[in-house]
Design a protein around this motif. Structure first.
Motif, PDB file in Angstrom:
ATOM      1  N   ALA A  33       0.791  -1.349  -0.016  1.00  0.00           N
ATOM      2  CA  ALA A  33      -0.024   0.076   0.053  1.00  0.00           C
ATOM      3  C   ALA A  33       1.062   1.249  -0.106  1.00  0.00           C
ATOM      4  O   ALA A  33       0.545   2.338  -0.582  1.00  0.00           O
ATOM      5  CB  ALA A  33      -0.996   0.080   1.308  1.00  0.00           C
ATOM      6  N   THR A  37       0.443   3.920  -2.952  1.00  0.00           N
ATOM      7  CA  THR A  37       0.033   5.346  -2.381  1.00  0.00           C
ATOM      8  C   THR A  37       1.404   6.309  -2.809  1.00  0.00           C
ATOM      9  O   THR A  37       0.756   7.521  -3.066  1.00  0.00           O
ATOM     10  CB  THR A  37      -0.212   5.403  -0.913  1.00  0.00           C
ATOM     11  OG1 THR A  37      -1.313   4.394  -0.770  1.00  0.00           O
ATOM     12  CG2 THR A  37      -0.817   6.615  -0.522  1.00  0.00           C
ATOM     13  N   MET A  63      -3.064  12.031   0.475  1.00  0.00           N
ATOM     14  CA  MET A  63      -2.159  11.126   0.032  1.00  0.00           C
ATOM     15  C   MET A  63      -1.009  11.338   0.700  1.00  0.00           C
ATOM     16  O   MET A  63      -0.009  10.268   1.270  1.00  0.00           O
ATOM     17  CB  MET A  63      -1.858  11.246  -1.566  1.00  0.00           C
ATOM     18  CG  MET A  63      -3.139  10.699  -2.167  1.00  0.00           C
ATOM     19  SD  MET A  63      -2.792   8.808  -2.383  1.00  0.00           S
ATOM     20  CE  MET A  63      -4.451   8.637  -2.956  1.00  0.00           C
ATOM     21  N   ASP A  66      -1.425   9.922   4.007  1.00  0.00           N
ATOM     22  CA  ASP A  66      -1.308   8.545   3.773  1.00  0.00           C
ATOM     23  C   ASP A  66       0.262   7.966   3.708  1.00  0.00           C
ATOM     24  O   ASP A  66       0.393   6.875   4.365  1.00  0.00           O
ATOM     25  CB  ASP A  66      -1.778   8.098   2.429  1.00  0.00           C
ATOM     26  CG  ASP A  66      -3.209   7.825   2.475  1.00  0.00           C
ATOM     27  OD1 ASP A  66      -3.953   7.927   3.509  1.00  0.00           O
ATOM     28  OD2 ASP A  66      -3.913   7.434   1.399  1.00  0.00           O
ATOM     29  N   ASN A 144      -5.877   3.704  -5.709  1.00  0.00           N
ATOM     30  CA  ASN A 144      -6.438   3.483  -4.396  1.00  0.00           C
ATOM     31  C   ASN A 144      -7.262   2.430  -4.303  1.00  0.00           C
ATOM     32  O   ASN A 144      -7.225   1.885  -2.998  1.00  0.00           O
ATOM     33  CB  ASN A 144      -7.313   4.797  -4.174  1.00  0.00           C
ATOM     34  CG  ASN A 144      -6.763   5.992  -3.852  1.00  0.00           C
ATOM     35  OD1 ASN A 144      -5.903   6.056  -3.104  1.00  0.00           O
ATOM     36  ND2 ASN A 144      -7.131   6.971  -4.344  1.00  0.00           N
ATOM     37  N   SER A 147      -4.821  -0.550  -3.564  1.00  0.00           N
ATOM     38  CA  SER A 147      -4.659  -0.337  -2.317  1.00  0.00           C
ATOM     39  C   SER A 147      -5.600  -0.850  -1.087  1.00  0.00           C
ATOM     40  O   SER A 147      -5.146  -1.588  -0.121  1.00  0.00           O
ATOM     41  CB  SER A 147      -3.852   0.963  -1.712  1.00  0.00           C
ATOM     42  OG  SER A 147      -3.185   1.574  -2.531  1.00  0.00           O
ATOM     43  N   VAL A 168      -6.837   5.472   2.923  1.00  0.00           N
ATOM     44  CA  VAL A 168      -6.996   5.003   1.477  1.00  0.00           C
ATOM     45  C   VAL A 168      -8.278   4.961   1.055  1.00  0.00           C
ATOM     46  O   VAL A 168      -8.843   5.406  -0.032  1.00  0.00           O
ATOM     47  CB  VAL A 168      -6.231   3.517   1.495  1.00  0.00           C
ATOM     48  CG1 VAL A 168      -6.431   3.044  -0.149  1.00  0.00           C
ATOM     49  CG2 VAL A 168      -4.790   3.603   1.756  1.00  0.00           C
ATOM     50  N   ASP A 171      -9.320   8.425   0.527  1.00  0.00           N
ATOM     51  CA  ASP A 171      -8.898   8.900  -0.745  1.00  0.00           C
ATOM     52  C   ASP A 171      -9.567   8.479  -2.026  1.00  0.00           C
ATOM     53  O   ASP A 171      -9.616   9.412  -3.019  1.00  0.00           O
ATOM     54  CB  ASP A 171      -7.453   8.769  -0.755  1.00  0.00           C
ATOM     55  CG  ASP A 171      -6.483   9.663   0.048  1.00  0.00           C
ATOM     56  OD1 ASP A 171      -6.814  10.847  -0.063  1.00  0.00           O
ATOM     57  OD2 ASP A 171      -5.628   9.385   0.745  1.00  0.00           O
TER      58      ASP A 171
END
Length: 310
Positions: A33, A37, A63, A66, A144, A147, A168, A171
């Protein structure tokens, strides 16, 4: 006169194969991830400046949190998987909670920045390249979703993975918002749509961020885990044969998926301390999910004039 301490050691899986498997799975999911990301962050940042889109910048801000949160969470899972030692007797699982808390604060800061920028855009609208904005948002959404698929398996086991999944997921919703905004700008030419979408994304994630912060704060304050009622525990222990008083009851968690407890139990003169301890331990585990309980058996408070304890 205390009769001694009893330890219910059913769930000492801190270093077990299951725990290692879970930690390894969380670590792999977070690594994948993190890479995905990071790629979206770079794409959205470049797109935000190339196409002058605050909505893309808002998504990129999330992000960025993230990426930071995933990096911290990955470190927490790797270190948090270490067995307890003489310095850290509970191990390092609390690092996951610290990572998730830091994550929540980052999101609050990002949302505040986007809201401030959006106000400026309303005062002084700026041209936005809707086609480029749309292409970047679609690409971001695809990555996304990938992820989310990677993280979905571990979100119940680890607070860090849960926090990462939450971000995520938000997002992905953000990317959908940017896509809709880009389509509307493309067909209407209204520039205020861009800051509106940016504000929408910022506000969308705030309640979830608050919920995450509330959960992590409860763990850090050694609060009673969600779904457990101390009154119920007291009542059920008191109802067991041989028990005449329950006091010094504490229930807390080190991370999202483990619950610890300690309790002092006064018993009647004719009761067998070890028998009572085993029955209390079984009750705590089966009825309340408290896998690691320290139970102290006492006889003192059962005599005449015993003072009530809480």
């Amino acid at each position: 006169m205390s009769e001694g301490h009893g330890h219910h050691d059913h769930d000492h899986s801190h270093g077990s194969g299951h725990h290692d498997h879970t930690t390894g799975a969380s670590g792999r999911a977070l690594t994948a991830a993190l890479l995905l990301t990071s790629s979206v962050l770079v794409i959205e940042l470049v797109g935000a400046f190339l196409y002058n889109s605050l909505a893309l910048l808002s998504d990129a801000a999330h992000m960025l949190t993230d990426v930071a949160a995933l990096a911290i969470a990955l470190m927490a899972v790797r270190i948090g998987g270490r067995a307890p030692d003489d310095k850290r007797t509970f191990g390092y699982k609390r690092l996951e909670i610290l990572a998730a808390t830091f994550n929540a604060f980052l999101l609050f800061a990002a949302a505040a920045y986007v809201l401030a920028e959006a106000v400026g855009r309303f005062r002084d609208p700026e041209p936005v390249a809707a086609n480029g904005m749309l292409a970047v948002a679609v690409l971001g959404l695809i990555i996304n979703v990938i992820s989310m698929r990677v993280l979905v398996a571990g979100r119940g086991e680890s607070m860090a993975v849960k926090g990462a999944y939450l971000e995520v997921w938000s997002d992905a919703i953000g990317s959908v918002g940017v896509i809709l905004g880009a389509i509307l700008i493309r067909f209407t030419g209204k520039l205020w749509i861009d800051p509106i979408v940016a504000i929408g994304i910022a506000l969308w994630v705030l309640p979830r961020t608050w919920a995450l912060l509330r959960d992590t704060t409860n763990v850090l304050l050694e609060g009673v885990p969600k779904g457990i009622d101390l009154g119920d525990i007291r009542t059920e222990i008191s109802a067991l044969a041989g028990v005449c008083d329950v006091h010094d009851l504490h229930v807390w968690s080190m991370a999202i998926s483990d619950v610890n407890g300690t309790v002092h139990i006064a018993i009647t003169d004719d009761a067998d301390g070890e028998d009572v301890r085993l029955r209390v331990a079984a009750l705590l585990e089966q009825r309340f999910g408290i896998g690691h309980a320290t139970i102290q058996i006492e006889r003192d408070p059962c005599g005449e004039g015993a003072r009530p304890h809480r």
